[in-house]
Motif scaffolding. Structure first.
Motif, short mmCIF file in Angstrom:
data_model
loop_
_atom_site.label_atom_id
_atom_site.label_comp_id
_atom_site.label_asym_id
_atom_site.label_seq_id
_atom_site.Cartn_x
_atom_site.Cartn_y
_atom_site.Cartn_z
N ASN A 31 0.82 -1.21 0.00
CA ASN A 31 0.00 0.00 0.00
C ASN A 31 0.86 1.26 0.00
N ILE A 32 2.06 1.18 -0.57
CA ILE A 32 3.00 2.31 -0.56
C ILE A 32 3.24 2.81 -1.98
N LEU A 33 3.13 4.12 -2.17
CA LEU A 33 3.49 4.75 -3.43
C LEU A 33 4.64 5.72 -3.18
N MET A 34 5.75 5.51 -3.86
CA MET A 34 6.89 6.42 -3.78
C MET A 34 6.86 7.37 -4.98
N ILE A 35 7.31 8.59 -4.77
CA ILE A 35 7.47 9.54 -5.87
C ILE A 35 8.78 10.27 -5.67
N GLN A 36 9.52 10.46 -6.78
CA GLN A 36 10.90 10.95 -6.66
C GLN A 36 11.30 11.71 -7.92
N ASN A 37 11.96 12.87 -7.73
CA ASN A 37 12.58 13.56 -8.85
C ASN A 37 13.88 12.85 -9.23
N LEU A 38 14.18 12.85 -10.53
CA LEU A 38 15.42 12.21 -10.98
C LEU A 38 16.65 13.00 -10.56
N ARG A 39 16.49 14.32 -10.37
CA ARG A 39 17.65 15.15 -10.04
C ARG A 39 17.36 15.92 -8.75
N ASP A 40 17.43 15.19 -7.67
CA ASP A 40 17.14 15.73 -6.34
C ASP A 40 18.47 15.99 -5.63
N ASP A 42 10.95 13.22 -14.23
CA ASP A 42 12.14 13.75 -14.91
C ASP A 42 12.26 15.25 -14.67
N ARG A 43 12.54 15.59 -13.43
CA ARG A 43 12.71 16.98 -13.02
C ARG A 43 13.77 17.05 -11.93
N GLY A 44 14.17 18.29 -11.62
CA GLY A 44 15.09 18.52 -10.53
C GLY A 44 14.38 19.18 -9.37
N GLY A 45 15.02 19.15 -8.21
CA GLY A 45 14.46 19.77 -7.02
C GLY A 45 14.09 18.73 -5.98
N HIS A 46 13.73 19.22 -4.81
CA HIS A 46 13.47 18.36 -3.65
C HIS A 46 12.02 18.52 -3.23
N GLY A 47 11.29 17.42 -3.20
CA GLY A 47 9.86 17.47 -2.93
C GLY A 47 9.10 17.51 -4.23
N VAL A 48 8.17 16.57 -4.43
CA VAL A 48 7.54 16.41 -5.74
C VAL A 48 6.06 16.78 -5.71
N TYR A 49 5.26 16.07 -4.93
CA TYR A 49 3.81 16.22 -4.99
C TYR A 49 3.39 17.64 -4.57
N LEU A 50 2.59 18.27 -5.40
CA LEU A 50 2.05 19.61 -5.16
C LEU A 50 3.14 20.66 -4.97
N GLY A 51 4.33 20.39 -5.48
CA GLY A 51 5.39 21.36 -5.32
C GLY A 51 6.32 21.40 -6.50
N ASP A 55 6.26 0.26 -11.85
CA ASP A 55 6.88 1.59 -11.67
C ASP A 55 6.64 2.44 -12.90
N VAL A 56 6.55 3.76 -12.69
CA VAL A 56 6.15 4.69 -13.74
C VAL A 56 7.22 5.77 -13.90
N ARG A 57 7.47 6.19 -15.14
CA ARG A 57 8.36 7.32 -15.41
C ARG A 57 7.53 8.46 -15.97
N CYS A 58 7.61 9.64 -15.35
CA CYS A 58 6.90 10.82 -15.81
C CYS A 58 7.87 11.75 -16.51
N ALA A 59 7.59 12.12 -17.76
CA ALA A 59 8.42 13.05 -18.48
C ALA A 59 8.22 14.46 -17.94
N ASP A 60 9.19 15.34 -18.22
CA ASP A 60 9.07 16.73 -17.78
C ASP A 60 7.96 17.42 -18.59
#
Length: 507
Positions: free
Chosen positions: A436-445, A470-479, A502-507
């Motif tokens: 029941n876990i969903l992870m979300i992560q920027n590629l360039r954090d 496929d973005r940079g920065g720290h913190g993904v959802y709603l940010g 697993d899913v890859r989201c383009a910029d």
């Protein structure tokens, strides 16, 4: 991990904790012993004095044991906050927002994200968060550190311009001794394990059989530990911007990974700073992206030799203060303009131009914030007590590999001289538990690099799915502004459906 749950590079995760107002009073004094039943019920009232408040945000206080093994003993107070769901007929339950840090404020996180969350989730959840022990309006501790030791560019162990670590060793020893002398039982209680126990006490006080959660940065690690220790109490679990969960390298491994993270993120800033669109505001730093990095390094080295007077009296812009400003700004693309402006001012040949420092690097953080920032990671796991010479060798090698971080990620910290042995071993994250876990992560954090998140993903096995953005920065959802990533998390929280793989989201 660094910067807090909002992905705004303020002084650090801890700077966000300075919340004025008297509705929920923080303090270092322990509450007299009361029965465990005092954990519930919660008495809600309007929040007062918060810098940002979501519509309908309420506040309360929760009493928890200083030591959960002694529930009848001394107690602490946690500041809690909620935004009630506005569609009772569709109520799903409670979504807990777990702030980052260590040192992030959940009250601030809820104030900043509450309105957007309620809109995204259709009002089906009561949104709840809290200031962890040691933070903001909850019971806090103090290490009695000097103003100079509480400057982020000093509390972080940036080596001397030539790579020498002598001053870092002396400062780390001084901080550890001060925390041991002045921190008291509250400081010794600051740990991931106790934050997880506090969360379960909050769950019981809310009357919930299960919680859903959204944990960001260090909050993602706290969420993973909670899911490991209380798997039956978890509903829909989101881990946003995760680090390596290796129990032998908690804290230390997160710091060591930042050299790689900054290297992976810097090209985003370089491309932004070389874009002709920056010309209109006078923020273009170079004609080509590949020119930005050497210019930054050359400027930092020049400031190492000759610090520049700033508009902040008594606080010059040194090479290390510039490097710290870079590390903070890379967490959020919205901070690129202020970093470019600082670089422009610092490089101006006119000596009358004084760079303007932002709050994150200009002054000392409050003592309570410094205490929790250091205390949690030092209490969680034993750090190596290597010699100064060994740290010097590690710094020299890391400076060569990652010049942008100049050896900081592997340098000595106060944890090397911490007086108290960790009370318990860190939890090992495994694939045993509900899926029941969903992870979300920027590629360039820059703070929790993608490679560390892959280790969290591997540890969780089929319990998790990973959404890579496929973005940079720290913190993904709603940010982060990525519709694909936001949609994946929103759909999961609303429907409980995770991607099949697993899913890859383009910029």
């Amino acid at each position: 991990m660094t910067p807090d749950e909002t992905s705004t590079p303020r002084r650090t995760r801890a700077l966000a904790l300075s919340l004025a107002g008297a509705a929920l009073v923080a303090g270092t004094v322990l509450v007299p012993a009361v029965p465990a039943a005092a954990e519930s019920p919660l008495t809600w009232e309007p929040c007062e004095g918060l810098p940002v408040v979501a519509a309908g945000q309420e506040c309360a206080r929760l009493s928890v044991p200083l030591d959960h093994g002694d529930p009848g003993g001394e107690r602490l107070t946690l500041a809690v906050s909620r935004v009630r769901g506005d569609r009772p007929a569709e109520r799903r339950g409670t979504l807990l927002l777990i702030p980052g840090g260590p040192g992030g404020s959940g009250l601030r996180m809820l104030g900043q994200k509450g309105d957007a969350l309620r809109a995204r989730l259709g009002g089906a959840y009561d949104l709840v968060s809290f200031d962890p022990r040691g933070v903001g309006r909850s019971s806090t501790a103090s290490c009695g550190l000097s103003d100079d030791d509480r400057h982020l560019a000093h509390l972080r162990s940036w080596p001397a311009p030539d790579g020498d670590v002598t001053e870092n060793v002396a400062r780390s020893l001084r901080v550890a001794e001060s925390c041991a002398r002045d921190g008291g039982p509250v400081l010794r209680s600051l740990s991931t394990a106790n934050e997880v126990r506090d969360i379960d006490a909050l769950r019981r006080a809310l009357g919930e059989r299960k919680l859903s959660a959204w944990g960001v940065s260090y909050g993602a690690y706290v969420g993973a530990v909670y899911a490991q220790r209380y798997p039956r109490n978890t509903d829909r679990w989101v881990l946003d911007s995760s680090g390596d969960p290796d129990p032998a390298r908690v804290g230390r491994g997160w710091l060591a990974n930042m050299g790689r993270g900054v290297d992976e993120r810097f090209p985003d800033f370089a491309a932004w700073a070389a874009d002709p669109a920056r010309e209109a505001r006078g923020l273009r730093l170079a004609a080509r992206p590949e020119e930005v990095r050497p210019r930054f390094l050359a400027l930092a080295e020049r400031l190492d030799r000759a610090p520049r007077e700033t508009t902040t009296p008594g606080v010059p812009l040194t090479g290390n203060r510039l490097r710290q400003a870079l590390q903070n700004a890379l967490t959020n693309t919205a901070s690129f303009p202020r970093l470019a402006r600082l670089l422009k001012e610092a490089g101006d040949p006119d000596p009358a131009v004084r760079p303007v420092l932002t709050d994150d690097v200009a002054g000392a953080m409050p003592d309570a914030d410094a205490a929790v920032t250091v205390g949690v990671v030092c209490n969680d796991v034993r750090w190596p007590r290597a010699s100064a010479a060994a740290y010097g060798r590690a710094v020299a090698a890391d400076r060569a590999r990652h010049p942008l971080t100049a050896g900081l990620p592997v340098n000595v910290t106060p944890c090397a001289y911490w007086k108290d042995t960790p009370a318990e071993r860190p939890t090992r994250i495994t694939d045993q538990g509900p899926s029941n876990i969903l992870m979300i992560q920027n590629l360039r954090d820059p703070a929790t690099p993608y490679a560390g998140a892959l280790k969290m993903r591997a540890a969780l096995g089929d319990r998790a799915r990973l959404v890579s953005v496929d973005r940079g920065g720290h913190g993904v959802y709603l940010g982060n502004g990525n519709a694909c990533g936001d949609r994946a998390v929103t759909d999961f929280l609303r429907t409980g459906t995770r991607p099949a793989a697993d899913v890859r989201c383009a910029d």
